[in-house]
Design a protein around this motif. Structure first.
Motif, PDB file in Angstrom:
ATOM      1  N   THR A  51      -6.095   5.572   7.833  1.00  0.00           N
ATOM      2  CA  THR A  51      -4.886   5.365   7.036  1.00  0.00           C
ATOM      3  C   THR A  51      -4.181   6.697   6.825  1.00  0.00           C
ATOM      4  O   THR A  51      -4.808   7.628   6.331  1.00  0.00           O
ATOM      5  N   ASP A  52      -2.887   6.752   7.238  1.00  0.00           N
ATOM      6  CA  ASP A  52      -2.076   7.920   6.902  1.00  0.00           C
ATOM      7  C   ASP A  52      -0.844   7.390   6.174  1.00  0.00           C
ATOM      8  O   ASP A  52       0.257   7.282   6.732  1.00  0.00           O
ATOM      9  N   PHE A  53      -1.010   6.996   4.959  1.00  0.00           N
ATOM     10  CA  PHE A  53       0.001   6.272   4.194  1.00  0.00           C
ATOM     11  C   PHE A  53       1.282   7.103   4.010  1.00  0.00           C
ATOM     12  O   PHE A  53       2.374   6.660   4.405  1.00  0.00           O
ATOM     13  N   PRO A  54       1.218   8.304   3.459  1.00  0.00           N
ATOM     14  CA  PRO A  54       2.460   9.041   3.244  1.00  0.00           C
ATOM     15  C   PRO A  54       3.139   9.420   4.555  1.00  0.00           C
ATOM     16  O   PRO A  54       4.379   9.374   4.678  1.00  0.00           O
ATOM     17  N   GLY A  55       2.344   9.748   5.574  1.00  0.00           N
ATOM     18  CA  GLY A  55       2.922  10.126   6.868  1.00  0.00           C
ATOM     19  C   GLY A  55       3.686   8.969   7.490  1.00  0.00           C
ATOM     20  O   GLY A  55       4.808   9.123   8.017  1.00  0.00           O
ATOM     21  N   TYR A  56       3.045   7.805   7.408  1.00  0.00           N
ATOM     22  CA  TYR A  56       3.692   6.629   7.983  1.00  0.00           C
ATOM     23  C   TYR A  56       4.992   6.328   7.255  1.00  0.00           C
ATOM     24  O   TYR A  56       6.022   6.036   7.863  1.00  0.00           O
ATOM     25  N   LEU A  57       4.977   6.373   5.929  1.00  0.00           N
ATOM     26  CA  LEU A  57       6.171   6.039   5.148  1.00  0.00           C
ATOM     27  C   LEU A  57       7.310   7.008   5.421  1.00  0.00           C
ATOM     28  O   LEU A  57       8.486   6.631   5.441  1.00  0.00           O
ATOM     29  N   THR A  58       6.934   8.252   5.640  1.00  0.00           N
ATOM     30  CA  THR A  58       7.974   9.246   5.950  1.00  0.00           C
ATOM     31  C   THR A  58       8.737   8.838   7.208  1.00  0.00           C
ATOM     32  O   THR A  58       9.970   8.850   7.265  1.00  0.00           O
ATOM     33  N   ARG A  59       7.969   8.480   8.221  1.00  0.00           N
ATOM     34  CA  ARG A  59       8.613   8.090   9.479  1.00  0.00           C
ATOM     35  C   ARG A  59       9.352   6.752   9.311  1.00  0.00           C
ATOM     36  O   ARG A  59      10.466   6.571   9.811  1.00  0.00           O
ATOM     37  N   TYR A  60       8.734   5.824   8.616  1.00  0.00           N
ATOM     38  CA  TYR A  60       9.313   4.483   8.480  1.00  0.00           C
ATOM     39  C   TYR A  60      10.646   4.544   7.744  1.00  0.00           C
ATOM     40  O   TYR A  60      11.647   3.955   8.163  1.00  0.00           O
ATOM     41  N   THR A  61      10.668   5.259   6.660  1.00  0.00           N
ATOM     42  CA  THR A  61      11.901   5.296   5.857  1.00  0.00           C
ATOM     43  C   THR A  61      13.018   6.031   6.576  1.00  0.00           C
ATOM     44  O   THR A  61      14.196   5.744   6.380  1.00  0.00           O
ATOM     45  N   SER A  62      12.642   6.981   7.420  1.00  0.00           N
ATOM     46  CA  SER A  62      13.690   7.670   8.183  1.00  0.00           C
ATOM     47  C   SER A  62      14.315   6.730   9.216  1.00  0.00           C
ATOM     48  O   SER A  62      15.481   6.862   9.562  1.00  0.00           O
ATOM     49  N   LEU A  63      13.530   5.795   9.704  1.00  0.00           N
ATOM     50  CA  LEU A  63      14.035   4.842  10.689  1.00  0.00           C
ATOM     51  C   LEU A  63      14.876   3.738  10.033  1.00  0.00           C
ATOM     52  O   LEU A  63      15.718   3.130  10.688  1.00  0.00           O
ATOM     53  N   THR A  64      14.625   3.456   8.779  1.00  0.00           N
ATOM     54  CA  THR A  64      15.306   2.324   8.125  1.00  0.00           C
ATOM     55  C   THR A  64      16.271   2.809   7.064  1.00  0.00           C
ATOM     56  O   THR A  64      16.419   2.190   6.001  1.00  0.00           O
ATOM     57  N   LYS A  65      16.887   3.935   7.312  1.00  0.00           N
ATOM     58  CA  LYS A  65      17.859   4.474   6.358  1.00  0.00           C
ATOM     59  C   LYS A  65      18.985   3.452   6.134  1.00  0.00           C
ATOM     60  O   LYS A  65      19.432   2.818   7.089  1.00  0.00           O
ATOM     61  N   GLY A  66      19.421   3.299   4.931  1.00  0.00           N
ATOM     62  CA  GLY A  66      20.513   2.369   4.648  1.00  0.00           C
ATOM     63  C   GLY A  66      20.062   0.978   4.337  1.00  0.00           C
ATOM     64  O   GLY A  66      20.861   0.125   3.994  1.00  0.00           O
ATOM     65  N   HIS A  67      18.765   0.723   4.491  1.00  0.00           N
ATOM     66  CA  HIS A  67      18.235  -0.605   4.156  1.00  0.00           C
ATOM     67  C   HIS A  67      17.428  -0.512   2.887  1.00  0.00           C
ATOM     68  O   HIS A  67      16.222  -0.759   2.874  1.00  0.00           O
ATOM     69  N   ARG A  68      18.177  -0.120   1.796  1.00  0.00           N
ATOM     70  CA  ARG A  68      17.472  -0.043   0.526  1.00  0.00           C
ATOM     71  C   ARG A  68      17.105  -1.452   0.068  1.00  0.00           C
ATOM     72  O   ARG A  68      17.773  -2.426   0.412  1.00  0.00           O
ATOM     73  N   GLY A  69      16.136  -1.522  -0.727  1.00  0.00           N
ATOM     74  CA  GLY A  69      15.783  -2.843  -1.225  1.00  0.00           C
ATOM     75  C   GLY A  69      14.375  -2.858  -1.782  1.00  0.00           C
ATOM     76  O   GLY A  69      13.872  -1.841  -2.260  1.00  0.00           O
ATOM     77  N   VAL A  70      13.787  -3.997  -1.661  1.00  0.00           N
ATOM     78  CA  VAL A  70      12.435  -4.184  -2.202  1.00  0.00           C
ATOM     79  C   VAL A  70      11.410  -3.763  -1.138  1.00  0.00           C
ATOM     80  O   VAL A  70      11.563  -4.109   0.040  1.00  0.00           O
ATOM     81  N   PHE A  71      10.462  -3.039  -1.594  1.00  0.00           N
ATOM     82  CA  PHE A  71       9.425  -2.563  -0.659  1.00  0.00           C
ATOM     83  C   PHE A  71       8.073  -3.063  -1.172  1.00  0.00           C
ATOM     84  O   PHE A  71       7.585  -2.633  -2.218  1.00  0.00           O
ATOM     85  N   ILE A  72       7.521  -4.021  -0.456  1.00  0.00           N
ATOM     86  CA  ILE A  72       6.237  -4.599  -0.875  1.00  0.00           C
ATOM     87  C   ILE A  72       5.141  -4.029   0.009  1.00  0.00           C
ATOM     88  O   ILE A  72       5.206  -4.132   1.244  1.00  0.00           O
ATOM     89  N   VAL A  73       4.159  -3.422  -0.636  1.00  0.00           N
ATOM     90  CA  VAL A  73       3.038  -2.819   0.117  1.00  0.00           C
ATOM     91  C   VAL A  73       1.785  -3.670  -0.115  1.00  0.00           C
ATOM     92  O   VAL A  73       1.386  -3.901  -1.253  1.00  0.00           O
ATOM     93  N   LEU A  74       1.225  -4.130   0.984  1.00  0.00           N
ATOM     94  CA  LEU A  74      -0.008  -4.921   0.920  1.00  0.00           C
ATOM     95  C   LEU A  74      -1.141  -4.087   1.536  1.00  0.00           C
ATOM     96  O   LEU A  74      -1.149  -3.825   2.734  1.00  0.00           O
ATOM     97  N   SER A  75      -2.074  -3.690   0.697  1.00  0.00           N
ATOM     98  CA  SER A  75      -3.155  -2.836   1.206  1.00  0.00           C
ATOM     99  C   SER A  75      -4.348  -2.923   0.257  1.00  0.00           C
ATOM    100  O   SER A  75      -4.223  -3.363  -0.892  1.00  0.00           O
ATOM    101  N   ASP A  76      -5.484  -2.466   0.762  1.00  0.00           N
ATOM    102  CA  ASP A  76      -6.649  -2.378  -0.144  1.00  0.00           C
ATOM    103  C   ASP A  76      -6.602  -1.067  -0.935  1.00  0.00           C
ATOM    104  O   ASP A  76      -7.355  -0.887  -1.879  1.00  0.00           O
ATOM    105  N   PHE A  77      -5.763  -0.175  -0.505  1.00  0.00           N
ATOM    106  CA  PHE A  77      -5.588   1.133  -1.160  1.00  0.00           C
ATOM    107  C   PHE A  77      -6.905   1.892  -1.326  1.00  0.00           C
ATOM    108  O   PHE A  77      -7.059   2.667  -2.250  1.00  0.00           O
ATOM    109  N   LEU A  78      -7.844   1.602  -0.413  1.00  0.00           N
ATOM    110  CA  LEU A  78      -9.123   2.335  -0.472  1.00  0.00           C
ATOM    111  C   LEU A  78      -9.027   3.575   0.411  1.00  0.00           C
ATOM    112  O   LEU A  78      -9.718   3.707   1.408  1.00  0.00           O
ATOM    113  N   PHE A  79      -8.100   4.388   0.074  1.00  0.00           N
ATOM    114  CA  PHE A  79      -8.000   5.673   0.744  1.00  0.00           C
ATOM    115  C   PHE A  79      -7.688   6.728  -0.297  1.00  0.00           C
ATOM    116  O   PHE A  79      -7.626   6.429  -1.496  1.00  0.00           O
TER     117      PHE A  79
END
Lengths: 307, 664
Positions: free
Chosen positions: A171-199
């Protein structure tokens, strides 16, 4: 396909729900949601006093005729915001075996996507793990997720996507989000995260903070299984191995160890819950042992993820 | 509780093996988990302590192993009945000369003393100690003593003697105590309070001899007898004999000293033998001996009167046997007084005295006898008469009168008396070949007194009659010839055996007192009873002053003796010269180790100094040996094994279910 996953009744009940956002989003595209801000929809909002510069055509002449005062008639704005559903696809979601954490998570993602699409919201589903960053995954589409769908038919693509994922890697949670949000700029909205968060707790906080700073309405659903909560069932003496890091440890099932583990896991969960509470992030714990439809139709509306 | 087999404790090593099996060889499942994070928060101490999980089967197996180990150790109760009496420990400490042998920096005795003290320190407060020092004589230094400090002080004060060991008497005493303890135990086999005399008795012997040489054989592994041997075999060379010879009747009365040196080693010996008198070396000679060799050599030519120190160089591990002492007599004249009315006898003895150098004969009539005049004489001869007051000299009665006070004359034998037999072992009976052919004519018939023994006898129709009696009566040597020699012509060849008999008697009566003994032997000297004293009813009376003995290490001891009995010095533990002062009279004697058995340090001495094996066996193979519980423990182990099997059978389905659940 979808009907094999969800019953028709369940789908009908999902159609009556919508994703709830605690934030107001201005979008270039009109949607089906009525925003609290004044807009151009046909739904009446309120009256307000006329000020020079206001559109004259919005003056309510009937009131002027009765009161000789100029009042403007305002209408609510129809808005559209994006719904991002992010599913943890790291290997830890497959363990402990039998808990079905990943199945539960992707069904949740599918249900939430269906709710979003039912209200003509643009919905994007993605799965995250560190397979891409570690170079072990060649198909980057898995990491990029689905396109934004706004029609209900998009649910089938989302379903294919979700049920085509084979979890793996760490799991590289912050790294992934950095890349993801840069790709989806302008699509603000609800962000639902489904995970066990065991990291790493620090990593999850960095990731969630990033979403907050980008003004997403973040909602967290922590998916854990019953074996996760009580891993000693069927274990008397064992060597436990972290499936992601490979770290291992000898343990035995004793009362002291059970107690210590229970406290440790509770603290880990509490840490996330407290963080979410402090940062206006909706948090809920989804135990896979809980009946799925009940969780979606009762628990999620109760806490305000959907309504 | 005690253990008969301490080696059984080695089986305790099986317990770590059991723990190892449980701890490491147990099948551990490999469980894949989603994250190690919660597990990392577990405290290390809790995890470690929980890794070894013992179930009921483990505890049963542990108990089973412990029982088996305990059974192998053969435990027993020291006090079978649980009484309050402590143990009775008998310590026998060998203090013979060989214990002076140096082993490294310490002597064997010091090593033995340390071990005895160490054993003493392990005793409980209720234990009792009997301490026996085994030298020339067993000395009971402490009997059933509970004050340990006192016994420790006694052991600290002990020092080795220069005597050969006489372990047997000490061991007999100790074994007697052991036997009494065993008897008491048999009388009170179980139950009830244990009286003090029935407490367990154990015997520890600290010596440089092996159990076999003591006669204990292999019994030393029996619980109650423990032989603690000190020292290792060693080479040694020793003076094993010193003899001083002086011929009284030779013209020059030369004194010769003969020394025997033995090499008790597997190597050749080369050294020197030297003699010193009054601090001056007067003779020395080189000695070379092959392995195991022995030499007897004469040392010195004209040895002076007095103490002679003999030393063997170079020194070795045992120093005491490298020195010897001798007291050399000076020239002297034997004065003899003859009281007789018979001129023929007087004439014959006068002629005889003329022929013998250093013999002076005074012939007197019996009427002229005065006891006060007799001090210069060595021997008094009374022919057919007897003094009213006995002289302070040796006494020869020839044909005593019928009313003799010294011997009881019961009759006369007129004729036909001949010598039938005589004691050649007695100095008086030496070299009397042909005595049986000498016709004696008549003889007194004398009842043998208690102080005398017959040296020559004759057989008559009335039975055996003594012809020559010798003994010590009231502190003087007395010889009685029951026949008359006045009618014999002693110068004729037919009477030569009688002449030799007479010379033997004169030599025995006139020879000086023995002044050389072996260490540990008793020294005795005759002290003639004062003539003017009446003989008490009991036969002897104790003197008021007694006598004083100064031993070679300077210790002075005051002893008493009874008049008429020999003056006796028993404590001759050290080699050297002893001075005995009795009134105005001073005597001296020397004591030497002179013991081949004691000086031979090569291997075990299997001499006669052993306890009687049969006695030890009958005592130390008891009918009721200490009953250990090993058999009972084995039965318990069997029961435990059965219990374990039952538990295993009951828990097996549960285990199988668990394993299936775990997928093992």
């Amino acid at each position: 396909m979808l009907t094999t996953i969800f019953s028709g009744e369940f789908l009908r009940r999902l159609e009556a729900l919508c994703i709830q956002s605690i934030k107001e989003f201005r979008s270039v595209r009109k949607g089906d949601r009525i925003a609290k801000i004044s807009g151009t929809s046909i739904e009446f909002a309120d009256y307000r006093q006329y000020f020079p510069g206001d559109e004259i055509r919005h003056i309510d002449w009937n009131i002027y005729g009765r009161t000789e005062r100029l009042y403007l008639k305002t209408f609510k704005e129809d808005i559209d915001f994006s719904t991002h559903v992010l599913v943890d696809a790291s290997k830890s979601m497959l363990f402990p075996e039998g808990d079905g954490k990943f199945d539960y998570a992707r069904k949740l993602a599918l249900a939430l996507s269906y709710v979003g699409l039912s209200t003509h919201s643009s919905v994007k589903v993605a799965a995250f793990s560190d397979l891409e960053t570690s170079g072990s995954l060649s198909d980057t589409s898995f990491i990029n997720g689905t396109p934004f769908f706004s029609k209900r038919s998009g649910i089938f693509s989302i379903s294919d996507y979700l049920f085509g994922i084979t979890p793996g890697g760490g799991t590289d949670f912050p790294g992934y989000l950095t890349r993801y949000t840069s790709l989806t700029k302008g699509h603000r909205g609800v962000f639902i995260v489904l995970s066990d968060f065991l990291f790493d707790p620090a990593g999850r906080k960095r990731g969630l903070n990033l979403l907050r700073y980008l003004n997403y309405d973040v909602k967290v659903i922590q998916v854990l299984g019953p074996h996760e909560m009580d891993p000693f069932r069927g274990i008397s003496s064992a060597e436990v191995v972290d499936v992601e890091t490979g770290e291992r440890r000898l343990i035995s099932d004793t009362r002291a160890i059970r107690k210590e583990y229970s406290v440790a896991l509770e603290e880990h969960i509490k840490d996330l819950r407290e963080f979410c509470k402090a940062n206006r992030i909706l948090y809920t714990l989804a135990l896979t042992s809980r009946e799925f439809e009940s969780f979606v139709l009762r628990e999620l509306p109760r806490i305000g993820i959907i309504k | 509780m005690g253990l008969l087999n301490l080696a059984g404790l080695a089986y305790l090593l099986s317990i770590p093996v059991l723990i190892y099996i449980y701890h490491f060889s147990r099948k551990r499942k490999r469980v894949e988990i989603s994250s190690i994070i919660p597990w990392k928060r577990l405290r290390e101490s809790v995890v470690r302590s929980s890794l070894f999980r013992a179930d009921i089967l483990f505890y049963l197996q542990l108990a089973l192993l412990s029982l088996l180990v305990l059974a192998a150790c053969r435990p027993y109760w020291r006090h079978a009945s649980g009484g309050t009496a402590g143990r009775h420990v008998v310590l026998v400490l060998d203090r013979s000369a060989s214990m002076q042998t140096v082993e490294g920096r310490k002597s064997r005795f010091e090593l033995a003393r340390e071990r005895a003290l160490a054993q003493l320190r392990h005793l409980g407060s209720r234990d009792r100690v009997t301490l026996i020092a085994a030298g020339a004589r067993p000395e009971l230094l402490a009997s059933g003593e509970q004050n340990r400090a006192k016994v420790e002080a006694l052991i600290e004060q002990l020092r080795p003697a220069d005597t050969p060991d006489r372990m047997a008497p000490a061991l007999q005493s100790a074994l007697g105590l052991l036997r009494e303890g065993e008897k008491a135990k048999r009388r009170n086999p179980a139950g009830g309070a244990v009286p003090e005399e029935s407490s367990e008795v154990s015997l520890s012997i600290f010596t440089d001899r092996s159990a076999e040489s003591l006669g204990l054989g292999k019994l030393n592994d029996w619980g109650s007898i423990h032989v603690e041997r000190v020292g290792a075999p060693k080479d040694n060379t020793a003076l094993t004999s010193i003899s001083v010879y002086k011929d009284l009747f030779s013209p020059r009365q030369e004194v010769s000293a003969y020394v025997t040196v033995d090499n008790f080693s597997e190597k050749s010996f080369s050294g020197s033998l030297s003699a010193s008198a009054k601090g001056k070396r007067i003779a020395s000679r080189e000695i070379a001996l092959p392995p195991g060799g022995s030499i007897t050599t004469k040392i010195g030519e004209e040895l002076p009167e007095g103490l002679l120190d003999i030393a063997l160089d170079p020194p070795d591990a045992l120093a005491v046997d490298n020195k010897g002492y001798a007291l050399l007599p000076g020239n002297r004249t034997t004065k003899v007084a003859l009281f007789t009315k018979d001129y023929r006898l007087a004439a014959q003895l006068r002629d005889l005295a003329k022929a013998i150098p250093h013999l002076e004969l005074d012939i007197k009539s019996p009427g002229s006898y005065r006891v006060t005049d007799m001090a210069p004489y060595t021997v008094s001869i009374f022919h057919a008469c007897e003094p009213k007051l006995e002289p302070p000299t040796s006494l020869l009665l020839i044909c005593p009168p019928p009313q003799s006070r010294i011997v009881r004359v019961t009759g006369n034998c007129a004729s036909g008396v001949r010598f039938l037999d005589w004691d050649e072992a007695h100095p008086v009976g030496e070299n009397l070949r042909g005595l049986q052919n000498v016709p004696l004519g008549g003889s007194r018939i004398i009842e043998i007194p208690s102080w005398a023994r017959p040296v020559a006898i004759s057989a008559t129709t009335g039975g055996d009659i003594p012809l020559v009696l010798c003994g010590e009566c009231r502190g003087r040597k007395v010889t009685v010839m029951s026949f008359d020699i006045s009618s014999m012509e002693l110068t004729k060849s037919d009477s030569l055996p009688i002449l030799l008999l007479l010379l033997n008697i004169l030599k025995w009566l006139g020879e000086p007192e023995q002044n050389q003994i072996a260490t540990g032997e008793a020294y005795s000297a005759l002290v003639p009873e004062a003539a003017n004293e009446k003989i008490p009813e009991s036969g002897t009376k104790e003197t008021g002053d007694g006598f004083t003995v100064i031993n070679p290490i300077g210790q002075e001891e005051r002893l008493s003796f009874r008049e008429g009995e020999p003056l006796t010095v028993n404590a001759t533990d050290y080699a050297g010269m002893y001075l005995v002062s009795e009134g105005f009279t001073q005597r001296a004697f020397v004591a030497n180790l002179s013991s081949s058995a004691e000086s031979d340090l090569r291997e075990d001495r299997h001499g006669e100094d052993r306890v009687v094996a049969e006695e030890v066996v009958s005592m130390s193979l008891p009918a009721s040996p200490p009953s250990d519980w090993s058999s009972m423990l084995l039965w318990c182990a069997a029961l435990l094994l059965l219990l374990e099997w039952i538990v295993f059978s009951f828990t097996r389905p549960q285990r199988v279910a668990e394993e299936e659940e775990r997928g093992e």
